[in-house]
Motif scaffolding. Structure first.
Motif, mmCIF file in Angstrom:
data_model
loop_
_atom_site.group_PDB
_atom_site.id
_atom_site.type_symbol
_atom_site.label_atom_id
_atom_site.label_comp_id
_atom_site.label_asym_id
_atom_site.label_seq_id
_atom_site.Cartn_x
_atom_site.Cartn_y
_atom_site.Cartn_z
ATOM 1 N N ALA A 63 32.103 54.598 102.555
ATOM 2 C CA ALA A 63 30.908 55.205 101.946
ATOM 3 C C ALA A 63 30.552 56.437 102.776
ATOM 4 N N PRO A 64 31.315 57.532 102.581
ATOM 5 C CA PRO A 64 31.102 58.725 103.400
ATOM 6 C C PRO A 64 29.671 59.232 103.255
ATOM 7 N N SER A 65 29.039 59.542 104.364
ATOM 8 C CA SER A 65 27.637 59.981 104.292
ATOM 9 C C SER A 65 27.191 60.517 105.637
ATOM 10 N N ASP A 66 26.191 61.393 105.540
ATOM 11 C CA ASP A 66 25.545 61.930 106.742
ATOM 12 C C ASP A 66 24.158 61.313 106.801
ATOM 13 N N VAL A 67 23.905 60.453 107.794
ATOM 14 C CA VAL A 67 22.614 59.737 107.833
ATOM 15 C C VAL A 67 21.431 60.680 108.030
#
Ligand code: NAD
Length: 272
Positions: A63-67
């Motif tokens: 789940a690629p993501s930038d927090v």
């Protein structure tokens, strides 16, 4: 690991592509949970998700993501709900550390507004954004859930050369307690873990060690020696798996009355 009753639970682990996050993915996967490996490193998240499926079976996703980005976090949680239909566990683990002095008379490694904002946006704002998005799903499902926040003993103790990092980790204590007060009524438990000195991860990069040694007026070799000599009552650094197993316990119903508190995992060091 059946004792934990985590089979089929859906867990989002931020920063799951390496280090502590990867170890947490492994422990949760071993316990039968379905994992969304959420990380800014999309390729690393894919590798971990595939390895989980290969080792433990079942479906695990990257789940690629930038927090640090609300849009990215919201679409990551949407993707997890799209894939699994629910979120039962959030592990707020993603974090960065950039050592700097408050004032560096030599002007080399001084804390800038840019570095302050960067560390706060990943460690502190990132935990808030992920907790908010996940808690919305948990509340609307009516099934409750668990949020596990990653603190650090320096959040309580402070740390020379790492004031902004320590401040974000102190915020983890405050948010854990506050969110517990708000979310308990929705059957969502909020807990934290606070590791001390662990076996090295990518966080302890050459650049990190060079900067931290500089802020303390010592060499990198002296810094490493200080870690080795550090008085830990159990006489050794912590293993990533020891933190990961504690996270699994806290994520499970076996810890159903532990809420609004942060568990210290430091071999006794902080309280020595
Ligand atoms: N390693 C330790 O000794 C130690 C001790 C106490 C607390 N911690 C905490 O544990 C957590 C993990 O640390 P680690 O040592 O495994 O670090 P690490 O550098 O090995 O892993 C961090 C992971 O977070 C990911 N990440 C970084 N920025 C991100 C972002 N904006 N969005 C999504 N993912 C992002 C990285 O890609 C990486 O996969 C951190 O919160 C850290 O503060 C670590």
């Amino acid at each position: 690991m059946d004792w934990l009753g985590l089979e089929g639970k859906v867990a989002v682990v931020t920063g799951g592509a390496c280090g502590l996050g990867r170890a947490i993915c492994q422990s949760l996967g071993e316990a039968g949970a379905r994992i969304a490996v959420a990380d800014i490193d999309a390729r690393g998240a894919e590798v971990v998700a595939s390895a989980l499926t290969e080792k433990f079976g079942g479906r695990h996703i990257a789940a690629p993501s930038d927090v640090a980005s609300k849009a990215s976090v919201d679409s990551m949680i949407d993707a997890v709900v799209g894939a699994f239909g629910r979120v039962d566990i959030l592990v707020n683990n993603a974090g960065i550390n950039i050592p700097r002095l408050l004032v560096d008379p030599a002007g080399k490694e001084e804390l800038t507004e840019e570095i302050w904002d960067k560390v706060v946006s990943v460690n502190q704002k990132g935990s808030f954004l992920c907790a908010q998005a996940a808690a919305r799903v948990m509340i609307s499902s009516g099934n409750g859930g668990v949020i596990v926040n990653m603190a650090s003993e320096c959040g309580m103790e402070g740390s020379e050369g790492q004031s902004v990092y320590a401040a974000t980790k102190a915020a983890v204590y405050a948010c854990t307690r506050s969110w517990a007060k708000e979310l308990g009524r929705h059957n969502i438990r909020v807990v934290g873990v606070s590791p001390g000195i662990l076996e090295a991860t990518a966080l302890r990069s050459e650049e990190y060690e060079r900067s931290l040694a500089y802020t303390r007026g010592i060499t990198v070799e002296q810094l490493r020696e200080a870690y080795r000599r550090c008085r830990i009552p159990l006489g050794r650094s912590g293993r990533l798996s020891e933190v990961a197993d504690t996270v699994c316990f806290l994520a499970s119903a076996r810890s159903s009355y532990i809420h609004g508190t942060v568990i210290n995992i430091s071999g006794g060091k902080s309280r020595a």
